[in-house]
Design a protein around this motif. Structure first.
Motif, PDB file in Angstrom:
ATOM      1  N   ALA A  83       0.827  -1.208   0.000  1.00  0.00           N
ATOM      2  CA  ALA A  83       0.000   0.000   0.000  1.00  0.00           C
ATOM      3  C   ALA A  83       0.862   1.258   0.000  1.00  0.00           C
ATOM      4  CB  ALA A  83      -0.930  -0.009   1.218  1.00  0.00           C
ATOM      5  N   TRP A  84       1.991   1.228   0.717  1.00  0.00           N
ATOM      6  CA  TRP A  84       2.880   2.389   0.713  1.00  0.00           C
ATOM      7  C   TRP A  84       3.470   2.618  -0.676  1.00  0.00           C
ATOM      8  CZ3 TRP A  84       8.302   2.772   0.006  1.00  0.00           C
ATOM      9  CH2 TRP A  84       8.823   4.049   0.263  1.00  0.00           C
ATOM     10  N   ALA A 134       5.262   7.455   6.784  1.00  0.00           N
ATOM     11  CA  ALA A 134       6.647   7.007   6.606  1.00  0.00           C
ATOM     12  C   ALA A 134       6.798   5.598   7.166  1.00  0.00           C
ATOM     13  CB  ALA A 134       7.601   7.954   7.322  1.00  0.00           C
ATOM     14  N   PRO A 135       7.097   4.606   6.324  1.00  0.00           N
ATOM     15  CA  PRO A 135       7.328   3.259   6.856  1.00  0.00           C
ATOM     16  C   PRO A 135       8.584   3.231   7.706  1.00  0.00           C
ATOM     17  CG  PRO A 135       7.858   3.340   4.523  1.00  0.00           C
ATOM     18  CD  PRO A 135       7.228   4.662   4.862  1.00  0.00           C
ATOM     19  N   PHE A 136       8.475   2.596   8.853  1.00  0.00           N
ATOM     20  CA  PHE A 136       9.605   2.429   9.754  1.00  0.00           C
ATOM     21  C   PHE A 136       9.916   0.943   9.846  1.00  0.00           C
ATOM     22  CE2 PHE A 136      11.089   2.201  14.355  1.00  0.00           C
ATOM     23  CZ  PHE A 136      12.398   2.470  14.018  1.00  0.00           C
ATOM     24  N   LEU A 137      10.959   0.515   9.113  1.00  0.00           N
ATOM     25  CA  LEU A 137      11.337  -0.893   9.083  1.00  0.00           C
ATOM     26  C   LEU A 137      12.108  -1.217  10.348  1.00  0.00           C
ATOM     27  CD1 LEU A 137      10.719  -0.195   6.067  1.00  0.00           C
ATOM     28  CD2 LEU A 137      12.371  -1.952   5.452  1.00  0.00           C
ATOM     29  N   LEU A 177       3.573   7.614  10.986  1.00  0.00           N
ATOM     30  CA  LEU A 177       4.462   6.482  10.807  1.00  0.00           C
ATOM     31  C   LEU A 177       3.692   5.231  10.391  1.00  0.00           C
ATOM     32  CD1 LEU A 177       7.065   6.631  13.740  1.00  0.00           C
ATOM     33  CD2 LEU A 177       7.398   7.248  11.346  1.00  0.00           C
ATOM     34  N   LEU A 178       4.401   4.327   9.743  1.00  0.00           N
ATOM     35  CA  LEU A 178       3.828   3.049   9.304  1.00  0.00           C
ATOM     36  C   LEU A 178       4.823   1.946   9.686  1.00  0.00           C
ATOM     37  CD1 LEU A 178       1.427   1.858   7.631  1.00  0.00           C
ATOM     38  CD2 LEU A 178       2.954   1.933   5.650  1.00  0.00           C
TER      39      LEU A 178
END
Length: 491
Positions: free
Chosen positions: A177-178, A191-194, A303-304
């Motif tokens: 989705a991002w 913002a994806p945070f891995l 955040l994601l």
């Protein structure tokens, strides 16, 4: 021809340039040059030697037999061209992704021939866009993307997920989705945070996501130490990826919020005058790290979290990236196929989430795929709220006080009275010392509660501000639980 009958060099350059290039200005007042029929635009003020408009103009003049001109003639000609262009129509320039006509969007493949991908709810195709529809701006961070494969039947998505170490289907669908959101120039995406344990491949997974949109030259970078350097890096590319974050200072946290949802930077144009230069930016942001410590509430909403797990079988870097490079055209083609389907899907926009555009995209993705992307997004935000509360003693104390209220009731006090009540509740009968950063005045307490307002609301505690005849007050209310089936009236 006599010497006095020759045209001045600046006139030769100006006439040639206007015949072979289109000049226009942006809303910020920067003048760009665009070769006729080509979508890539370059600022004419660029003094660089690689790929600058000054360089391409000099090369074209030489190849067409007009000779070599000195720097003074070139400067005078470009000064005149810039002045004339200020009266032309305004047109924006874009990096990597741009809106087009008829509801379409464009993806710049970074190729010298200008070929780009036009994405529309009816399909996608590879074309050279009309220069008046799309003006691409390229920098050293603009890498070349491969031509996307067609008729992939979704195989590219499976190939990508097989190369990454995402922990479960919920994380996988949020990552996809991002990527879909990054293809929408008008949609702010969280913002994806891995994150994950050591050896989970967080940096590798981040590079793989970034290189789908930035090409094989896209990479992660360390967080700059000051705001100006980070804004410069953000403005030069589409996806900004920061690697191995261990903590988020307040200034960096606030700046990340601006990057995700959009902001404007103004700085002095020249040291010799009072002119200014405006820079607007809103970019996809990606972060990696094991733990960044305390997360501020405003950043938590943007955040994601994407959790990765350690792979059972290790592979060499050479093998992994060789497979990735081979799969990238298929991955990009499958992502474009999915983007077309998602944009054509109808879904209700959730109205209770901060990033409403991304939530709507998740709902559209669920309509197409049948996955629980929106539920996974809600669950991730719930986990982030827990992280905020666990790292903020004031939030914990406010929730503890609210638990003493009857459901559906509210309590009003001045900020000073609230400070006294919450301080006494935290200290307790044993007079526990107050922690560093605890509010010392009612004004500071009020400001902290404003930051915590969305986090507390997610836990059923509503905080509001008002004024009566005597003073300002802060109101804290505990939401009543929703009525059960036996309490609902049947009609």
């Amino acid at each position: 021809m006599a010497e006095d009958e020759k045209d001045p060099a600046r006139k030769v350059i100006t006439e040639y340039a206007q015949a072979h290039f289109r000049y226009f200005r942006t809303t910020e007042g920067t003048v760009y040059a665009q070769r006729n029929g080509h979508p890539v635009a370059r600022p004419i003020r660029s003094q660089g030697t690689t790929g600058s408009h000054r360089q391409e103009l000099m090369v074209d003049l030489f190849r067409d037999g007009h000779g070599v001109f000195n720097g003074t003639a070139m400067k005078e000609a470009l000064d005149l061209i810039e002045a004339l262009a200020l009266a032309e129509d305004v047109q924006p320039t874009h990096i990597r992704v741009a809106p087009g006509f008829d509801g379409a969007t464009w993806l710049d493949l970074g190729r010298d021939d200008g070929q780009s991908v036009r994405i529309h709810p009816t399909g996608w195709e590879i074309l050279v866009p009309d220069p008046r529809e799309v003006c691409w701006r390229r920098t050293q961070l603009t890498g070349e993307l491969p031509l996307p494969a067609t008729d992939t039947d979704g195989k590219g998505i499976d190939l990508l997920l097989g190369l990454c170490n995402f922990a479960g289907p919920a994380t996988e669908c949020l990552a996809i989705a991002w990527l879909l959101g990054c293809l929408e120039p008008s949609v702010p995406v969280p913002a994806p945070f891995l994150t994950g344990p050591q050896g989970a491949g967080k940096s590798t997974g981040g590079r793989m996501l970034v290189r789908i949109l930035e090409g094989m030259t896209g990479d992660l970078r360390r967080a700059p130490k000051d705001e100006e350097n980070l804004i410069t890096a953000v403005a030069a590319g589409w996806v900004t990826a920061l690697d191995n974050l261990s903590h988020l200072p307040p200034d960096l946290s606030d700046l990340m919020c601006c990057i995700v949802t959009g902001a404007e930077s103004i700085k002095r144009a020249l040291f010799s005058d009072g002119d200014v230069y405006r820079s607007r930016y809103r970019r996809p942001l990606l972060l990696t790290g094991i733990d960044v410590g305390v997360i501020r509430p405003d950043l938590a909403e943007r955040l994601l979290p994407l959790r990765l797990e350690r792979p059972r079988v290790r592979r060499t870097e050479a093998e992994l990236w060789a497979d990735y490079a081979e799969a990238l055209p298929v991955v990009l083609g499958s992502l474009l196929d999915l983007a077309v389907k998602v944009r054509a899907a109808n879904a209700v926009t959730p109205t209770d989430l901060r990033m409403a555009d991304f939530a709507h995209l998740c709902a559209q993705f669920d309509t197409v795929s049948g996955l629980g992307t929106l539920d996974a997004y809600r669950a991730s935000l719930d986990d982030l709220n827990d992280d905020v509360i666990e790292g903020d003693l004031l939030a914990q104390t406010a929730l503890k006080h609210a638990s003493t209220l009857e459901p559906g009731t509210e309590q009003r006090m001045t900020s000073a009275e609230w400070l006294h009540a919450l301080t006494g509740l935290y200290s307790g009968e044993e007079c526990r010392p107050l922690p560093k950063g605890w509010p010392t005045t009612g004004k500071v307490l009020s400001d902290r509660l404003k930051r915590l307002q969305p986090t507390l609301a997610a836990r059923g505690v509503l905080v509001d501000w008002g004024r009566n005849k005597t003073a300002r007050y802060i109101e804290m209310a505990r939401q009543a639980p929703p009525p059960g089936p036996e309490q609902q009236t049947a009609f």
